[in-house]
Design a protein around this motif. Structure first.
Motif, PDB file in Angstrom:
ATOM      1  N   UNK A  16      15.707  71.297 -24.117  1.00 48.56           N
ATOM      2  CA  UNK A  16      16.948  72.082 -24.140  1.00 48.56           C
ATOM      3  C   UNK A  16      16.627  73.555 -23.864  1.00 48.56           C
ATOM      4  N   UNK A  17      17.412  74.160 -22.988  1.00 46.73           N
ATOM      5  CA  UNK A  17      17.212  75.555 -22.649  1.00 46.73           C
ATOM      6  C   UNK A  17      17.551  76.449 -23.837  1.00 46.73           C
ATOM      7  N   UNK A  18      16.951  77.650 -23.818  1.00 46.03           N
ATOM      8  CA  UNK A  18      17.189  78.602 -24.901  1.00 46.03           C
ATOM      9  C   UNK A  18      18.667  78.953 -24.997  1.00 46.03           C
ATOM     10  N   UNK A  19      19.312  79.104 -23.828  1.00 43.40           N
ATOM     11  CA  UNK A  19      20.741  79.441 -23.829  1.00 43.40           C
ATOM     12  C   UNK A  19      21.573  78.317 -24.430  1.00 43.40           C
ATOM     13  N   UNK A  20      21.149  77.082 -24.154  1.00 41.85           N
ATOM     14  CA  UNK A  20      21.858  75.932 -24.714  1.00 41.85           C
ATOM     15  C   UNK A  20      21.657  75.852 -26.225  1.00 41.85           C
ATOM     16  N   UNK A  21      20.450  76.189 -26.704  1.00 40.24           N
ATOM     17  CA  UNK A  21      20.186  76.196 -28.139  1.00 40.24           C
ATOM     18  C   UNK A  21      21.047  77.238 -28.850  1.00 40.24           C
ATOM     19  N   UNK A  22      21.125  78.416 -28.229  1.00 40.87           N
ATOM     20  CA  UNK A  22      21.943  79.490 -28.811  1.00 40.87           C
ATOM     21  C   UNK A  22      23.409  79.068 -28.853  1.00 40.87           C
ATOM     22  N   UNK A  23      23.872  78.447 -27.771  1.00 37.75           N
ATOM     23  CA  UNK A  23      25.248  77.991 -27.713  1.00 37.75           C
ATOM     24  C   UNK A  23      25.510  76.922 -28.762  1.00 37.75           C
ATOM     25  N   UNK A  24      24.536  76.025 -28.954  1.00 30.52           N
ATOM     26  CA  UNK A  24      24.689  74.959 -29.938  1.00 30.52           C
ATOM     27  C   UNK A  24      24.743  75.524 -31.355  1.00 30.52           C
ATOM     28  N   UNK A  25      23.872  76.491 -31.634  1.00 32.30           N
ATOM     29  CA  UNK A  25      23.861  77.122 -32.955  1.00 32.30           C
ATOM     30  C   UNK A  25      25.173  77.843 -33.207  1.00 32.30           C
ATOM     31  N   UNK A  26      25.667  78.536 -32.187  1.00 30.19           N
ATOM     32  CA  UNK A  26      26.937  79.256 -32.333  1.00 30.19           C
ATOM     33  C   UNK A  26      28.076  78.292 -32.629  1.00 30.19           C
ATOM     34  N   UNK A  27      28.116  77.171 -31.919  1.00 29.66           N
ATOM     35  CA  UNK A  27      29.177  76.196 -32.128  1.00 29.66           C
ATOM     36  C   UNK A  27      29.116  75.591 -33.525  1.00 29.66           C
TER      37      UNK A  27
END
Length: 228
Positions: free
Chosen positions: A1-12
């Protein structure tokens, strides 16, 4: 998983914490202003029963435990149950905002603190340290009383804790000891306690019985409130 996707997942997953953070900034800023503004010209709060309540410094322990108690309950709900978390926040935020408005429109304070500590021990030292940072103003309704009720209501209405008898009893005993501490260490008048209890009772009906403050989205075709 890309870093941007991880950040997005954490935010959600944790974006429901944004209202809590925003409200704490709002509340602490307003309260800090009140502590500076309402230091001289205020309405004295006093009831005859206040003169018969002894100073008992050991109650500074449950008074300070209030900070951990409310925080732990809110964080537990934050990670475990969004719906209960939002209800707890609705309860706490509504009462705390009412407190800010009351303190702004009707500056208030008391003269209950003893001029000289009756004893010299670690607990009186803790009370003295508290008094140096917390003025005897902006008192009613008591937020220590109100938020303790809110934390205990949240514990009692959480299904995950329904069979955790010792946690529920411990929560009740801690909430009661915190409420008592407000008068035993002369942080509040009995009037502040009574108004805090009344406000807590009213908000309990609104949030937990009638759900007048908290309104979740209802899933189409079902009656279960959906959050987030």
């Amino acid at each position: 998983m890309k870093a941007s996707d991880k950040i997005k997942d954490i935010f959600q997953r944790y974006k429901h914490g944004i209202p809590l953070l925003a409200y704490m900034v709002f509340y602490l800023s307003w309260f800090a202003w009140l502590e500076r503004a309402n230091t001289k010209n205020f309405q004295e709060i006093h009831m005859p029963i206040d003169d018969y309540i002894p100073f008992c410094e050991v109650f500074v322990i449950p008074y300070f435990l209030w900070f951990a108690y409310v925080s732990v309950v809110v964080l537990f709900l934050f990670f475990r149950n969004k719906q209960d978390y939002y209800k707890a926040c609705a309860f706490l935020f509504t009462g705390m905002t009412i407190f800010l408005v009351v303190s702004t429109l009707w500056p208030n304070g008391h003269y209950l603190r003893p001029a000289v500590m009756p004893r010299d021990n670690i607990f009186t030292d803790m009370v003295a340290a508290l008094w140096r940072t917390d003025t005897p103003t902006n008192l009613w309704p008591s937020i220590h009383v109100f938020n303790s009720m809110g934390a205990h209501f949240a514990v009692m209405h959480n299904k995950e804790l329904a069979d955790k008898r010792y946690i529920r009893i411990g929560s009740f005993l801690l909430a009661v000891s915190i409420i008592l501490s407000t008068v035993f260490i002369k942080q509040h008048s009995m009037f502040d306690v009574i108004t805090g209890l009344v406000m807590g009772g009213v908000l309990y009906v609104c949030v937990y019985r009638r759900e007048l403050v908290f309104v979740g989205r209802t899933q189409r075709g079902k009656g279960t409130p959906q959050i987030g």
